[in-house]
Design a protein around this motif. Structure first.
Motif, PDB file in Angstrom:
ATOM      1  N   ALA A 280       0.851  -1.186   0.000  1.00 44.73           N
ATOM      2  CA  ALA A 280       0.000   0.000   0.000  1.00 44.73           C
ATOM      3  C   ALA A 280       0.888   1.237   0.000  1.00 44.73           C
ATOM      4  O   ALA A 280       2.088   1.155   0.288  1.00 44.73           O
ATOM      5  CB  ALA A 280      -0.920   0.003   1.227  1.00 44.73           C
ATOM      6  N   PRO A 347      -2.925  -0.236  -3.784  1.00 42.82           N
ATOM      7  CA  PRO A 347      -3.873   0.541  -2.978  1.00 42.82           C
ATOM      8  C   PRO A 347      -3.203   1.787  -2.405  1.00 42.82           C
ATOM      9  O   PRO A 347      -2.122   1.696  -1.809  1.00 42.82           O
ATOM     10  CB  PRO A 347      -4.284  -0.438  -1.880  1.00 42.82           C
ATOM     11  CG  PRO A 347      -4.083  -1.789  -2.493  1.00 42.82           C
ATOM     12  CD  PRO A 347      -2.873  -1.654  -3.373  1.00 42.82           C
ATOM     13  N   ASP A 373     -11.337   2.286  -7.318  1.00 45.98           N
ATOM     14  CA  ASP A 373     -11.167   1.001  -6.656  1.00 45.98           C
ATOM     15  C   ASP A 373      -9.800   0.880  -5.986  1.00 45.98           C
ATOM     16  O   ASP A 373      -9.617   0.044  -5.095  1.00 45.98           O
ATOM     17  CB  ASP A 373     -11.326  -0.140  -7.664  1.00 45.98           C
ATOM     18  CG  ASP A 373     -12.752  -0.255  -8.188  1.00 45.98           C
ATOM     19  OD1 ASP A 373     -13.669   0.205  -7.486  1.00 45.98           O
ATOM     20  OD2 ASP A 373     -12.931  -0.782  -9.305  1.00 45.98           O
ATOM     21  N   VAL A 374      -8.859   1.687  -6.422  1.00 49.95           N
ATOM     22  CA  VAL A 374      -7.489   1.591  -5.919  1.00 49.95           C
ATOM     23  C   VAL A 374      -7.100   2.801  -5.077  1.00 49.95           C
ATOM     24  O   VAL A 374      -6.370   2.674  -4.089  1.00 49.95           O
ATOM     25  CB  VAL A 374      -6.495   1.428  -7.101  1.00 49.95           C
ATOM     26  CG1 VAL A 374      -5.052   1.485  -6.628  1.00 49.95           C
ATOM     27  CG2 VAL A 374      -6.755   0.112  -7.827  1.00 49.95           C
ATOM     28  N   THR A 376      -7.908   6.156  -2.739  1.00 44.97           N
ATOM     29  CA  THR A 376      -8.805   6.858  -1.816  1.00 44.97           C
ATOM     30  C   THR A 376      -8.267   8.265  -1.620  1.00 44.97           C
ATOM     31  O   THR A 376      -7.102   8.451  -1.260  1.00 44.97           O
ATOM     32  CB  THR A 376      -8.871   6.137  -0.456  1.00 44.97           C
ATOM     33  OG1 THR A 376      -9.341   4.799  -0.652  1.00 44.97           O
ATOM     34  CG2 THR A 376      -9.790   6.876   0.500  1.00 44.97           C
ATOM     35  N   TRP A 403      -7.385   3.507   7.531  1.00 43.05           N
ATOM     36  CA  TRP A 403      -7.173   3.005   6.170  1.00 43.05           C
ATOM     37  C   TRP A 403      -6.127   1.894   6.160  1.00 43.05           C
ATOM     38  O   TRP A 403      -6.320   0.864   5.517  1.00 43.05           O
ATOM     39  CB  TRP A 403      -6.761   4.164   5.263  1.00 43.05           C
ATOM     40  CG  TRP A 403      -6.666   3.769   3.814  1.00 43.05           C
ATOM     41  CD1 TRP A 403      -7.695   3.701   2.910  1.00 43.05           C
ATOM     42  CD2 TRP A 403      -5.482   3.374   3.106  1.00 43.05           C
ATOM     43  NE1 TRP A 403      -7.223   3.296   1.680  1.00 43.05           N
ATOM     44  CE2 TRP A 403      -5.867   3.089   1.767  1.00 43.05           C
ATOM     45  CE3 TRP A 403      -4.147   3.246   3.468  1.00 43.05           C
ATOM     46  CZ2 TRP A 403      -4.949   2.682   0.796  1.00 43.05           C
ATOM     47  CZ3 TRP A 403      -3.232   2.837   2.503  1.00 43.05           C
ATOM     48  CH2 TRP A 403      -3.635   2.553   1.179  1.00 43.05           C
ATOM     49  N   GLN A 407      -6.144  -2.125   5.058  1.00 41.20           N
ATOM     50  CA  GLN A 407      -5.236  -2.695   4.061  1.00 41.20           C
ATOM     51  C   GLN A 407      -4.398  -3.844   4.634  1.00 41.20           C
ATOM     52  O   GLN A 407      -4.038  -4.775   3.915  1.00 41.20           O
ATOM     53  CB  GLN A 407      -4.296  -1.612   3.512  1.00 41.20           C
ATOM     54  CG  GLN A 407      -4.999  -0.458   2.833  1.00 41.20           C
ATOM     55  CD  GLN A 407      -5.897  -0.912   1.702  1.00 41.20           C
ATOM     56  OE1 GLN A 407      -5.520  -1.784   0.915  1.00 41.20           O
ATOM     57  NE2 GLN A 407      -7.089  -0.338   1.616  1.00 41.20           N
TER      58      GLN A 407
END
Length: 428
Positions: A280, A347, A373-374, A376, A403, A407
């Motif tokens: 991430a 992400p 989708d990936v 934010t 968040w 993840q």
């Protein structure tokens, strides 16, 4: 770029004099058949070159553009009177560097503000180094801590082998046996101190944390050409940091990047041989599209848009690089993640203030819109550039914590009823 608040592209007369007319016109002729130079003229061509060099060349001296008017002592407590600026009149906790950077103080809440006198009285939370009482000028920043110990965290010095030598890093231990590490990447004109703002929440999650340095930041070995690659070269030093973490037990990593550090993280996720272990990314006020940022700075400094575009052309052309000092052209298009939005598969959480005066927030919002989708996107207000934590640390840490917990939750194989990370489930 925490802290890189002075205009990176401010024009100055006479800066292009060292560049001969022949070189200017040769460049224009080779790049665009003479058209660009003919349209712009010699003076504008020199300004375009100056613009490009200012973007690419690390500043050796920071502008002390903040007036320190007085320091008031009451026992052990100190207060400072500063000239009121758009930065010093924002609530939050910030840094004040002085004595050419040798002095460093942490400045806290606003105690009083006089618009008529254009002054602001603020609390001094700590003076890490230097004599603030003797300082007359300094610069404002977001790097509020000097060492991890100032955040209450134990740490050790580490050395990461990079091109040209060893890059120093701080390693903040996590929980024993932790297999996910954090790697934090500061911005242009800043140092690893900038990343300390994010260290506490990472430590609470139990992750070992590497706060790295990279080429041309004053700590790591300088690049051969002494020029910023705007992420196109610096990512290799972050890749070396990933190798360091993997060699010490990490299975995957989370990258954090501030400002240009965000651009570096994006390049790492795109180009690194270790990209599959980047679980991430958390990006604060990142540079998503350099063309957008450079156009913004050209406008801020009243540089004609055609001149700004010509400067960008110099950065990316194999002939122009000879005048900018680059060892290799910088491919700005490859770092336009709005255009490449669907290619980003890591992400990513982006935190960006809508009043960012240095790196416009719109590309961050567009990236999230194009790849929801990936990516934010969490907008802030009133934080200016890369100071979202400074303006509201509770919100910043809360967003990042929630968040990342999502993840980092144990992966469950869908559809088979398996246990986390246990492989396919066995029907019962």
């Amino acid at each position: 770029m925490d802290s890189a608040q002075a205009a990176l592209t401010a024009p100055a007369t006479g800066q292009g004099n060292a560049m001969t007319l022949r070189a200017k016109w040769t460049l224009g002729g080779i790049i665009a058949g003479g058209t660009a130079a003919a349209l712009l003229g010699a003076g504008s061509s020199a300004l375009a070159l100056y613009f490009a060099r200012r973007v690419l060349t690390p500043a050796r001296v920071r502008a002390a553009d903040q007036e320190i008017l007085a320091v008031i002592k009451e026992g052990r407590e100190q207060q400072v009177i500063l000239a009121a600026t758009p930065e010093t009149t924002h609530d939050g906790t910030y840094s004040l560097f002085f004595d050419g950077g040798a002095g460093h103080a942490r400045i806290g809440r606003i105690l009083s503000y006089s618009p008529a006198e254009r002054t602001v009285l603020r609390e001094v939370e700590a003076v890490y180094s230097g004599n603030l009482e003797a300082a007359a000028r300094g610069w404002w920043g977001g790097a509020t801590y000097q060492f991890p110990s100032d955040v209450g965290l134990a740490f050790e010095d580490a050395g990461i082998e990079v091109e040209g030598g060893t890059a120093p890093a701080w390693l903040i231990p996590g929980e024993p046996g932790a297999e996910t590490w954090a790697i934090m990447v500061h911005g242009r004109g800043a140092t690893r101190q900038e990343c300390l703002r994010g260290a506490r929440v990472v430590h609470e999650l139990g992750l070992p944390n590497l706060l790295v340095s990279y080429r041309n930041d004053g700590l790591a070995p300088a690049a051969f050409d002494g020029r910023y690659g705007l992420g196109s070269t610096e990512w290799r030093d972050v890749d070396a940091a990933i190798s360091f973490a993997l060699a010490r037990g990490a299975k995957d990593v989370v990258l954090f990047g501030w400002s240009m550090g965000g651009a570096i993280c994006l390049q790492t996720a795109d180009l690194s041989e270790h990209r599959q272990v980047i679980r991430a990314m958390v990006l604060d006020a990142p540079v998503i599209d350099w063309v957008n940022v450079l156009a913004h700075h050209a406008e801020l400094n009243r540089i004609p848009s055609a001149v700004g575009r010509y400067g960008q052309l110099m950065m990316g052309h194999k002939v122009g690089r000879r005048l900018t000092g680059l060892a290799a052209p910088v491919d700005l298009k490859s770092m336009d993640w709005v255009s490449r939005a669907v290619e980003l598969r890591t992400p990513t959480l982006i935190v960006h203030s809508v009043d960012d005066e240095y790196v416009p927030y719109q590309p961050s919002a567009l990236l999230a819109e194009k790849n929801p989708d990936v990516v934010t996107f969490e907008p802030f207000e009133g934080a200016r550039h890369a100071k979202e934590w400074n303006a509201d640390p509770v919100r910043w840490e809360g967003l990042v914590r929630a968040w990342l917990q999502q993840q980092l939750a144990p992966r469950v194989n869908p559809g088979m009823g398996g246990s986390p990370d246990s492989g396919p489930g066995v029907p019962t």
